[in-house]
Design an enzyme around this catalytic site. Structure first.
Site, short mmCIF file in Angstrom:
data_model
loop_
_atom_site.label_atom_id
_atom_site.label_comp_id
_atom_site.label_asym_id
_atom_site.label_seq_id
_atom_site.Cartn_x
_atom_site.Cartn_y
_atom_site.Cartn_z
N GLY A 20 0.78 -1.24 0.00
CA GLY A 20 0.00 0.00 0.00
C GLY A 20 0.81 1.28 0.00
O GLY A 20 0.34 2.32 -0.46
N ASP A 42 0.51 3.38 4.19
CA ASP A 42 -0.50 4.20 3.51
C ASP A 42 -1.52 4.77 4.49
O ASP A 42 -1.88 5.93 4.42
CB ASP A 42 -1.20 3.39 2.39
N ASP A 84 -5.35 2.62 10.52
CA ASP A 84 -6.77 2.39 10.81
C ASP A 84 -6.88 1.81 12.22
O ASP A 84 -6.88 2.56 13.19
CB ASP A 84 -7.34 1.46 9.73
N PHE A 108 -14.12 4.05 3.44
CA PHE A 108 -13.15 3.21 2.74
C PHE A 108 -12.66 3.94 1.50
O PHE A 108 -13.42 4.26 0.59
CB PHE A 108 -13.74 1.85 2.36
N VAL A 109 -11.35 4.20 1.46
CA VAL A 109 -10.77 4.99 0.37
C VAL A 109 -9.80 4.14 -0.46
O VAL A 109 -9.20 3.18 0.04
CB VAL A 109 -10.05 6.24 0.90
P1 IMP Z 1 -4.82 -1.37 10.31
O1 IMP Z 1 -3.92 -2.55 10.55
O2 IMP Z 1 -6.25 -1.65 10.68
O3 IMP Z 1 -4.32 -0.07 10.88
O4 IMP Z 1 -4.96 -1.17 8.75
C1 IMP Z 1 -3.90 -0.84 7.99
C2 IMP Z 1 -4.02 -1.48 6.64
O5 IMP Z 1 -5.40 -1.73 6.28
C3 IMP Z 1 -3.48 -0.53 5.61
O6 IMP Z 1 -2.13 -0.78 5.36
C4 IMP Z 1 -4.37 -0.79 4.43
O7 IMP Z 1 -3.80 -1.80 3.62
C5 IMP Z 1 -5.67 -1.30 4.99
N1 IMP Z 1 -6.74 -0.27 5.05
C6 IMP Z 1 -7.34 0.25 6.14
N2 IMP Z 1 -8.27 1.16 5.80
C7 IMP Z 1 -8.27 1.22 4.43
C8 IMP Z 1 -9.00 2.00 3.46
O8 IMP Z 1 -9.88 2.85 3.75
N3 IMP Z 1 -8.69 1.75 2.16
C9 IMP Z 1 -7.75 0.85 1.77
N4 IMP Z 1 -7.02 0.13 2.63
C10 IMP Z 1 -7.29 0.31 3.96
MG MG Z 2 -4.27 -2.75 1.55
#
Ligand code: IMP
Ligand code: MG
Length: 185
Positions: free
Chosen positions: A45, A99, A102, A151-152
């Protein structure tokens, strides 16, 4: 604009300006450690963001790549290593690049993994941050944009491995997101 994108959240030009400013912030905050900087982009990403970010930084720097996959749904977003760190980070001032922040699971996983490799320091840089879900213990040192919980896609961000090549960041149409278990990211 791609048909699957409901609206553009961040235009190419808005991203370009913010990424340049972020690069300046990182250089200023890295005075004294600029000889020892290693960027650790989390693949896939972060690649578009990383490519733009590092070209705005006139410093000596190295890269060490790590490739993760995060499964949602049944495995509750647990990150898995696809390819381990490409270079040693011992004694280096590391900046992890992703990227989006979340839930923070991905960055917590990578930060803890790097801590075992004896870097001189570890900081975190994300292009986007969604509110509220990451634990307070996970601090992002450099943040491009705080965005709403939508979601982007685009500029490296995918859905089901698609849309990474869009030059802007847009909100994916709800009907394009499968209601059931989400695919691997
Ligand atoms: P986390 O582990 O929940 O913080 O999520 C991080 C990963 O989830 C990022 O590296 C993205 O690959 C994916 N992700 C989370 N939200 C989005 C979104 O809105 N669009 C696309 N990928 C996302
Ligand atoms: Mg991803």
């Amino acid at each position: 604009m791609h048909d699957d994108v409901a609206r553009i959240l961040l235009s190419r030009e808005t991203i370009r300006q913010r990424v340049a400013a972020l690069a300046t912030e990182i250089v200023a905050a890295s005075a004294g450690r600029s000889d020892g900087l290693t960027f650790v982009p989390i693949l896939s990403g972060s690649i578009v963001f990383l490519a733009d970010l590092i070209r705005e930084m006139p410093v000596h720097m190295r890269l060490a790549l790590v490739h993760l996959s995060t499964y949602r749904g049944t495995q509750a977003g647990q990150p898995r290593i696809v390819a381990d760190l490409s270079h040693d980070v011992r004694g280096r001032h590391v900046i992890i690049v992703d990227d989006i922040l979340d839930t923070g699971r991905t960055l917590t996983f990578v930060r803890d993994m790097l801590a075992q490799r004896e870097p001189a320091s570890v900081r975190i840089c994300v292009l986007l941050r969604k509110p509220g879900k990451a634990p307070a213990s996970l601090h992002a040192d450099f943040v491009g944009f705080d965005i709403a919980d939508e979601f982007v896609v685009g500029y490296g961000l995918d859905y089901n491995d698609l849309y990474r090549n869009l030059p802007h960041i847009g909100v994916l149409r709800a009907e394009c997101i499968a209601a059931a278990v989400q695919p691997p990211r």
